[in-house]
Design a protein around this motif. Structure first.
Motif, PDB file in Angstrom:
ATOM      1  N   THR A  26       7.132  -0.412  15.011  1.00 21.83           N
ATOM      2  CA  THR A  26       8.127   0.928  13.621  1.00 21.83           C
ATOM      3  C   THR A  26       8.583  -0.730  12.878  1.00 21.83           C
ATOM      4  N   ALA A  27       8.398  -0.403  11.414  1.00 18.07           N
ATOM      5  CA  ALA A  27       8.519  -1.129  10.635  1.00 18.07           C
ATOM      6  C   ALA A  27       9.416  -1.331   9.884  1.00 18.07           C
ATOM      7  N   ILE A  28      10.356  -1.877   9.015  1.00 12.55           N
ATOM      8  CA  ILE A  28      10.697  -1.432   7.409  1.00 12.55           C
ATOM      9  C   ILE A  28      10.116  -2.019   6.362  1.00 12.55           C
ATOM     10  N   VAL A  29      10.131  -1.538   5.396  1.00 12.55           N
ATOM     11  CA  VAL A  29       9.084  -1.728   4.224  1.00 12.55           C
ATOM     12  C   VAL A  29       9.597  -1.188   3.385  1.00 12.55           C
ATOM     13  N   ARG A  30       9.986  -1.918   2.281  1.00 16.14           N
ATOM     14  CA  ARG A  30      10.388  -1.575   0.547  1.00 16.14           C
ATOM     15  C   ARG A  30       9.161  -1.854  -0.395  1.00 16.14           C
ATOM     16  N   VAL A  31       9.447  -0.589  -1.469  1.00 15.56           N
ATOM     17  CA  VAL A  31       8.436  -1.031  -1.756  1.00 15.56           C
ATOM     18  C   VAL A  31       8.369  -0.153  -3.279  1.00 15.56           C
ATOM     19  N   ALA A  32       8.199  -1.025  -4.727  1.00 18.73           N
ATOM     20  CA  ALA A  32       8.450  -0.951  -5.932  1.00 18.73           C
ATOM     21  C   ALA A  32       7.426  -0.816  -6.538  1.00 18.73           C
ATOM     22  N   LEU A  33       7.458  -0.281  -8.122  1.00 16.11           N
ATOM     23  CA  LEU A  33       6.181  -1.122  -8.789  1.00 16.11           C
ATOM     24  C   LEU A  33       7.159  -1.876  -9.278  1.00 16.11           C
ATOM     25  N   SER A  34       6.541  -2.814 -10.146  1.00 17.76           N
ATOM     26  CA  SER A  34       6.628  -3.983 -10.435  1.00 17.76           C
ATOM     27  C   SER A  34       5.897  -4.935 -11.555  1.00 17.76           C
ATOM     28  N   GLY A  35       6.256  -3.980 -13.154  1.00 17.12           N
ATOM     29  CA  GLY A  35       4.587  -4.295 -13.462  1.00 17.12           C
ATOM     30  C   GLY A  35       3.486  -4.019 -13.010  1.00 17.12           C
ATOM     31  N   SER A  36       2.574  -3.874 -12.498  1.00 15.54           N
ATOM     32  CA  SER A  36       1.214  -3.066 -12.181  1.00 15.54           C
ATOM     33  C   SER A  36       1.303  -3.565 -10.825  1.00 15.54           C
ATOM     34  N   ASP A  37       2.060  -4.798  -9.493  1.00 14.64           N
ATOM     35  CA  ASP A  37       1.994  -5.285  -8.536  1.00 14.64           C
ATOM     36  C   ASP A  37       3.129  -4.364  -8.390  1.00 14.64           C
ATOM     37  N   PRO A  38       3.011  -3.367  -7.093  1.00 13.69           N
ATOM     38  CA  PRO A  38       4.354  -3.161  -6.266  1.00 13.69           C
ATOM     39  C   PRO A  38       5.064  -4.411  -4.825  1.00 13.69           C
ATOM     40  N   ILE A  39       5.997  -4.168  -4.913  1.00 15.25           N
ATOM     41  CA  ILE A  39       6.540  -5.077  -3.747  1.00 15.25           C
ATOM     42  C   ILE A  39       6.401  -4.720  -2.483  1.00 15.25           C
ATOM     43  N   ARG A  40       5.875  -5.425  -1.392  1.00 15.86           N
ATOM     44  CA  ARG A  40       5.863  -4.556  -0.382  1.00 15.86           C
ATOM     45  C   ARG A  40       6.520  -5.794   0.472  1.00 15.86           C
ATOM     46  N   GLU A  41       7.386  -5.598   1.497  1.00 15.08           N
ATOM     47  CA  GLU A  41       8.150  -6.535   2.395  1.00 15.08           C
ATOM     48  C   GLU A  41       8.138  -5.815   3.879  1.00 15.08           C
ATOM     49  N   ILE A  42       7.151  -6.125   4.851  1.00 17.49           N
ATOM     50  CA  ILE A  42       7.471  -5.763   5.991  1.00 17.49           C
ATOM     51  C   ILE A  42       8.304  -6.845   6.806  1.00 17.49           C
ATOM     52  N   SER A  43       9.207  -6.223   6.760  1.00 12.28           N
ATOM     53  CA  SER A  43      10.766  -6.665   7.274  1.00 12.28           C
ATOM     54  C   SER A  43      10.695  -7.102   8.833  1.00 12.28           C
ATOM     55  N   LYS A  77      -0.843  12.703 -10.493  1.00  6.59           N
ATOM     56  CA  LYS A  77      -0.647  11.255 -11.540  1.00  6.59           C
ATOM     57  C   LYS A  77      -0.599  10.050 -10.751  1.00  6.59           C
ATOM     58  N   ILE A  78      -1.477   9.247 -10.740  1.00  2.00           N
ATOM     59  CA  ILE A  78      -1.328   8.384  -9.700  1.00  2.00           C
ATOM     60  C   ILE A  78      -1.180   6.535 -10.240  1.00  2.00           C
ATOM     61  N   LEU A  79       0.459   7.010 -10.129  1.00  2.00           N
ATOM     62  CA  LEU A  79       1.118   5.355 -11.049  1.00  2.00           C
ATOM     63  C   LEU A  79       0.625   4.172 -10.180  1.00  2.00           C
ATOM     64  N   GLN A  80       0.256   4.254  -9.360  1.00  2.00           N
ATOM     65  CA  GLN A  80       0.013   2.822  -7.755  1.00  2.00           C
ATOM     66  C   GLN A  80      -0.719   3.659  -6.580  1.00  2.00           C
ATOM     67  N   ARG A  81      -1.203   2.788  -6.434  1.00  2.00           N
ATOM     68  CA  ARG A  81      -1.994   2.397  -5.055  1.00  2.00           C
ATOM     69  C   ARG A  81      -2.164   1.271  -4.829  1.00  2.00           C
ATOM     70  N   SER A  82      -1.783   1.270  -3.284  1.00  2.00           N
ATOM     71  CA  SER A  82      -1.525  -0.501  -3.501  1.00  2.00           C
ATOM     72  C   SER A  82      -2.584  -0.897  -1.611  1.00  2.00           C
ATOM     73  N   ALA A  83      -2.949  -2.004  -1.424  1.00  2.00           N
ATOM     74  CA  ALA A  83      -3.746  -1.823  -1.034  1.00  2.00           C
ATOM     75  C   ALA A  83      -3.619  -1.354   0.766  1.00  2.00           C
ATOM     76  N   GLN A  84      -4.678  -2.118   2.069  1.00  2.00           N
ATOM     77  CA  GLN A  84      -3.743  -1.785   2.923  1.00  2.00           C
ATOM     78  C   GLN A  84      -2.961  -2.865   3.763  1.00  2.00           C
ATOM     79  N   PHE A  85      -1.572  -2.753   3.396  1.00  2.00           N
ATOM     80  CA  PHE A  85      -0.555  -3.296   3.911  1.00  2.00           C
ATOM     81  C   PHE A  85       0.083  -3.527   5.622  1.00  2.00           C
ATOM     82  N   MET A  86      -0.557  -2.936   6.491  1.00  2.00           N
ATOM     83  CA  MET A  86      -0.633  -3.392   7.688  1.00  2.00           C
ATOM     84  C   MET A  86      -1.797  -3.049   7.811  1.00  2.00           C
TER      85      MET A  86
END
Length: 112
Positions: free
Chosen positions: A92-109, A30-39
């Protein structure tokens, strides 16, 4: 789960990108969330300077990011990604992903 993807028309003029999916812990089918292409290819070492002869970066194909590895870091939902750019460079990149409602949080730091 992180994945490599291709934008529509990639055979002729698109590019390779990176995205992710979040699976249900109890039922990984079961897929809970699929991101857009974020990189997407942005930097000269990924785009090979769009073919400019003065480009200092070398590679086989411009407009490519290919994810090689994702390593979980100590912080929850935080990962270090290692990827190829332009089929000849490494980033290399550091990324944080999490479900927040229906929108994942994506941070390329960071990119190197």
């Amino acid at each position: 789960h992180f994945y490599a993807a291709a934008t529509p028309g990639w055979v002729a003029n698109g590019n390779y990108t990176v995205g992710y999916i979040i699976l249900d812990k109890g039922d990984p089918t079961k897929i809970l969330q699929r991101s857009a292409q974020f990189m997407v290819p942005t930097y000269d070492y990924e785009t090979l300077c769009q073919g400019r002869k003065s480009c200092t970066y070398k590679g086989e194909r411009k407009n490519v990011i290919f994810l090689s590895s994702a390593t979980a870091l100590g912080e929850r939902d935080t990962f270090r990604l290692f990827f190829g750019g332009g089929d000849g460079n490494v980033g290399t990149a550091i990324v944080r992903v999490a479900l927040s409602g229906s929108d994942p949080i994506r941070e390329i730091s960071s990119f190197v």
